[in-house]
Enzyme design. Structure first.
Site, mmCIF file in Angstrom:
data_model
loop_
_atom_site.group_PDB
_atom_site.id
_atom_site.type_symbol
_atom_site.label_atom_id
_atom_site.label_comp_id
_atom_site.label_asym_id
_atom_site.label_seq_id
_atom_site.Cartn_x
_atom_site.Cartn_y
_atom_site.Cartn_z
ATOM 1 N N ARG A 84 -8.330 -6.901 16.175
ATOM 2 C CA ARG A 84 -7.899 -6.790 14.770
ATOM 3 C C ARG A 84 -6.763 -7.796 14.471
ATOM 4 N NH1 ARG A 84 -11.768 -3.891 15.275
ATOM 5 N NH2 ARG A 84 -12.113 -1.861 14.310
ATOM 6 N N SER A 112 -10.235 2.889 9.537
ATOM 7 C CA SER A 112 -9.162 3.236 10.485
ATOM 8 C C SER A 112 -7.821 2.815 9.891
ATOM 9 C CB SER A 112 -9.339 2.483 11.802
ATOM 10 O OG SER A 112 -10.570 2.764 12.376
ATOM 11 N N GLU A 167 -3.366 -0.555 10.892
ATOM 12 C CA GLU A 167 -4.379 -1.608 10.870
ATOM 13 C C GLU A 167 -4.485 -2.127 9.441
ATOM 14 O OE1 GLU A 167 -8.352 -2.295 10.074
ATOM 15 O OE2 GLU A 167 -8.884 -1.021 11.773
HETATM 16 N N1 EPU Z 1 -11.353 10.541 18.844
HETATM 17 C C1 EPU Z 1 -10.890 11.836 18.773
HETATM 18 N N2 EPU Z 1 -10.667 12.380 17.542
HETATM 19 C C2 EPU Z 1 -10.899 11.707 16.410
HETATM 20 C C3 EPU Z 1 -11.368 10.379 16.475
HETATM 21 C C4 EPU Z 1 -11.588 9.813 17.711
HETATM 22 O O1 EPU Z 1 -10.671 12.480 19.787
HETATM 23 O O2 EPU Z 1 -10.673 12.288 15.336
HETATM 24 C C5 EPU Z 1 -11.574 9.931 20.169
HETATM 25 C C6 EPU Z 1 -12.849 10.345 20.839
HETATM 26 O O3 EPU Z 1 -12.566 10.448 22.218
HETATM 27 C C7 EPU Z 1 -13.783 9.199 20.679
HETATM 28 C C8 EPU Z 1 -12.819 8.030 20.693
HETATM 29 O O4 EPU Z 1 -11.630 8.533 20.064
HETATM 30 O O5 EPU Z 1 -14.695 9.143 21.726
HETATM 31 C C9 EPU Z 1 -13.285 6.828 19.910
HETATM 32 O O6 EPU Z 1 -13.648 7.232 18.588
HETATM 33 P P1 EPU Z 1 -14.602 6.349 17.667
HETATM 34 O O7 EPU Z 1 -15.817 5.956 18.439
HETATM 35 O O8 EPU Z 1 -14.793 7.057 16.397
HETATM 36 O O9 EPU Z 1 -13.791 5.010 17.491
HETATM 37 P P2 EPU Z 1 -12.261 4.714 17.161
HETATM 38 O O10 EPU Z 1 -11.621 4.140 18.372
HETATM 39 O O11 EPU Z 1 -11.616 5.878 16.531
HETATM 40 C C10 EPU Z 1 -12.795 2.234 16.509
HETATM 41 C C11 EPU Z 1 -12.542 1.323 15.362
HETATM 42 C C12 EPU Z 1 -13.505 1.612 14.226
HETATM 43 C C13 EPU Z 1 -14.930 1.432 14.730
HETATM 44 C C14 EPU Z 1 -15.141 2.378 15.934
HETATM 45 C C15 EPU Z 1 -16.480 2.186 16.592
HETATM 46 C C16 EPU Z 1 -10.200 0.765 15.500
HETATM 47 C C17 EPU Z 1 -8.856 0.920 14.895
HETATM 48 N N3 EPU Z 1 -11.173 1.446 14.920
HETATM 49 O O12 EPU Z 1 -12.463 3.552 16.076
HETATM 50 O O13 EPU Z 1 -13.277 0.655 13.212
HETATM 51 O O14 EPU Z 1 -15.873 1.716 13.718
HETATM 52 O O15 EPU Z 1 -14.145 2.114 16.944
HETATM 53 O O16 EPU Z 1 -16.507 1.007 17.319
HETATM 54 O O17 EPU Z 1 -10.351 0.031 16.461
HETATM 55 C C18 EPU Z 1 -12.062 0.253 11.201
HETATM 56 O O18 EPU Z 1 -11.519 -0.676 11.802
HETATM 57 O O19 EPU Z 1 -11.786 0.527 10.013
HETATM 58 C C19 EPU Z 1 -13.035 1.072 11.906
HETATM 59 C C20 EPU Z 1 -13.612 2.123 11.345
#
Ligand code: EPU
Length: 345
Positions: A170, A245, A341
Site C-alpha cells: 500500500r 480497509s 490506509e
Molecule cells: N480477521 C479477523 N477479524 C476481522 C477481519 C479479519 O480476525 O474482522 C483476520 C482473520 O484471521 C482473517 C485475516 O484477518 O483470516 C485476514 O482477513 P481478510 O482476508 O479479510 O484480509 P485483511 O488482511 O483484513 C487485506 C486487505 C484487503 C484485501 C484482503 C484480501 C489490507 C489493509 N487489506 O485485508 O484490502 O481485500 O486482504 O486480500 O491489506 C483494502 O485495501 O481496502 C482492502 C479491502
C-alpha cells in the site's frame, strides 16, 4: 475547444458538496470542483492558479474530516488503448480516471490474465499505483509497466517506470517524497494472453473454486470467485458508506510476535522476512470488541473489523475519533501501531 468544466456552484462562487464524490458519503464542502477530462484540461486548470487544490479519483480512499479549504480536481480522464502486443503479452495504456473495476472487466472480456484477483476494488486506475492496491495475493505492481504524470510545479509530463515508483505494501513514491506533486494522467499495464502466474492459493479462493469443481480456472472464473468473497465480507459503499480497509496490516518484529503468541495462541500472521511478520489488523481490532459496534451514525462493519462505516449521517470527525480510539487501544493492549490506509483530509 476546451473541455474544462467548472461545476455550476463554483461559477456562482458557492461552496460545492463533496458528498457524491467520496465513498464514505460524507457531506464536506470545497470552494469549487473541476472535472478534468484530459492532460490538456489539467494544464489549463494549473494556468488558472486556483490554489490550494486537491485531486480526487473515485473518492474511495479518503476520509473528509471537515470542509476543504480550496478546490477539488475530479479526474475523469478515460480511454483504454492497446500499445503493443506479442503472442504472450499485451501492453494497455489506461486513462487514470477510468473506474478500476471496469478496466478489470475490460481485461476479462478480452480473455486477458493478471487483473482477476483485483476485481471489485473501488476507485480509479490513477489511484491504483499511488497506493499499490492489492487483494488475494496480488498487488497492481505485478502487472504495472509505467505511468505518465504531470508535475504540478512545472506542468511537464514525466514518465515513471516501475522501479522509480518504489512500490511497497500500500505504498509508492506518490505517497512519500512525491506526495501531492504529480497528477497521474495514464497508467500502462502489461497483461498476459494465457493463464499465467495465477494466484489461487489464498484460502477462500481455493476453497470456492473447489466447491464449484473448477480445476483449470480462467481469469473470469477467478474474478467471479473474488467478487463473491468480497461481497460476502465488504460492505457496498453505495449502500453503507466506507473506504475499504481503514488501517494497513501492521508489520511487527518476530520476537514481538512470539511474545504475543504466548498470550494469544490464535494470533494469525503472514511471513514478511526472517525478522518480521504481518499481523491482520482486523484480528487485533476484533479481539478488542470493536467489530460490529455502532456509535449513532457510524461504526465498525459487522463482518470485517478493518472497515469503518458511515450508516448515513455520520461525520468524518466522528469516524476519525473512532479510528483514533481503536488505534490507541491496539497500542495499549498489543503494543502495536496501526496506521491508516485511508488518506485523512
Ligand atoms: N480477521 C479477523 N477479524 C476481522 C477481519 C479479519 O480476525 O474482522 C483476520 C482473520 O484471521 C482473517 C485475516 O484477518 O483470516 C485476514 O482477513 P481478510 O482476508 O479479510 O484480509 P485483511 O488482511 O483484513 C487485506 C486487505 C484487503 C484485501 C484482503 C484480501 C489490507 C489493509 N487489506 O485485508 O484490502 O481485500 O486482504 O486480500 O491489506 C483494502 O485495501 O481496502 C482492502 C479491502
Amino acid at each position: 475547444m476546451t473541455t474544462l468544466k467548472a461545476h455550476s456552484d463554483q461559477l456562482f462562487g458557492l461552496e460545492t458538496s463533496l458528498k457524491p464524490y467520496n465513498t464514505f458519503g460524507l457531506d464536506a464542502h470545497c470552494s469549487g470542483l473541476y472535472h478534468i477530462y484530459s492532460a490538456k484540461d489539467f494544464i489549463e486548470f494549473l494556468h488558472k492558479e486556483l490554489t490550494p487544490f486537491r485531486i480526487i479519483g473515485g473518492g474511495s480512499n479518503i476520509l473528509l474530516t471537515g470542509d476543504i479549504n480550496g478546490y477539488i480536481v475530479k479526474n475523469e480522464i478515460k480511454g483504454i488503448h492497446i500499445e503493443e502486443e506479442n503472442d504472450e503479452t499485451i501492453q494497455v495504456r489506461v486513462g487514470s480516471g477510468e473506474i478500476w473495476h471496469q478496466f478489470v472487466m475490460w481485461s476479462l472480456s478480452h480473455r486477458l490474465y493478471g487483473l482477476e484477483n483485483l476485481s471489485l476494488i473501488p476507485g480509479t486506475v490513477g489511484a491504483a499505483p499511488m497506493q499499490n492496491i492489492g487483494a488475494y495475493g496480488i498487488e497492481q505492481e505485478h502487472v504495472f509497466h509505467s505511468l505518465n504524470a504531470i508535475e504540478i510545479a512545472t506542468g511537464k509530463i514525466v514518465n515513471f517506470s516501475k522501479e522509480v515508483c518504489m512500490f511497497g505494501y500500500r505504498e509508492s513514491i506518490f505517497k512519500n517524497t512525491h506526495k501531492d506533486k504529480y497528477f497521474i494522467t495514464d497508467v500502462t499495464y502489461c497483461l498476459y494472453k494465457k493463464p499465467q502466474r495465477l494466484h489461487i492459493a489464498y484460502g477462500a479462493i481455493a476453497e470456492t473454486l473447489q466447491m464449484k469443481h473448477i480445476s483449470n480456472p480462467t481469469s473470469s472464473d477467478i474474478s467471479e470467485v473474488v467478487i463473491e468473497i468480497r461481497k460476502s465480507k465488504l460492505p457496498d459503499p453505495k449502500i453503507i458508506g466506507n473506504a475499504g480497509s481503514f488501517f494497513k496490516n501492521p508489520v511487527i518484529d518476530i520476537n514481538h510476535y512470539k511474545s504475543l503468541k504466548i498470550q494469544y495462541p490464535d494470533i494469525p500472521s503472514y511471513p514478511v522476512s526472517e525478522s518480521a511478520v504481518k499481523v491482520p489488523a482486523g484480528w487485533l481490532i476484533e479481539q478488542l470488541g470493536f467489530k460490529g459496534i455502532i456509535r449513532e451514525n457510524i461504526g465498525v462493519h459487522k463482518k470485517q473489523a478493518l472497515v469503518l462505516v458511515n450508516y448515513g449521517n455520520g461525520s468524518g470527525r466522528d469516524i476519525w475519533n473512532l479510528a483514533m480510539e481503536i488505534q490507541n487501544k491496539v497500542r495499549e493492549v498489543f503494543s502495536i501501531d496501526i496506521a491508516p490506509e485511508v488518506n485523512i483530509w
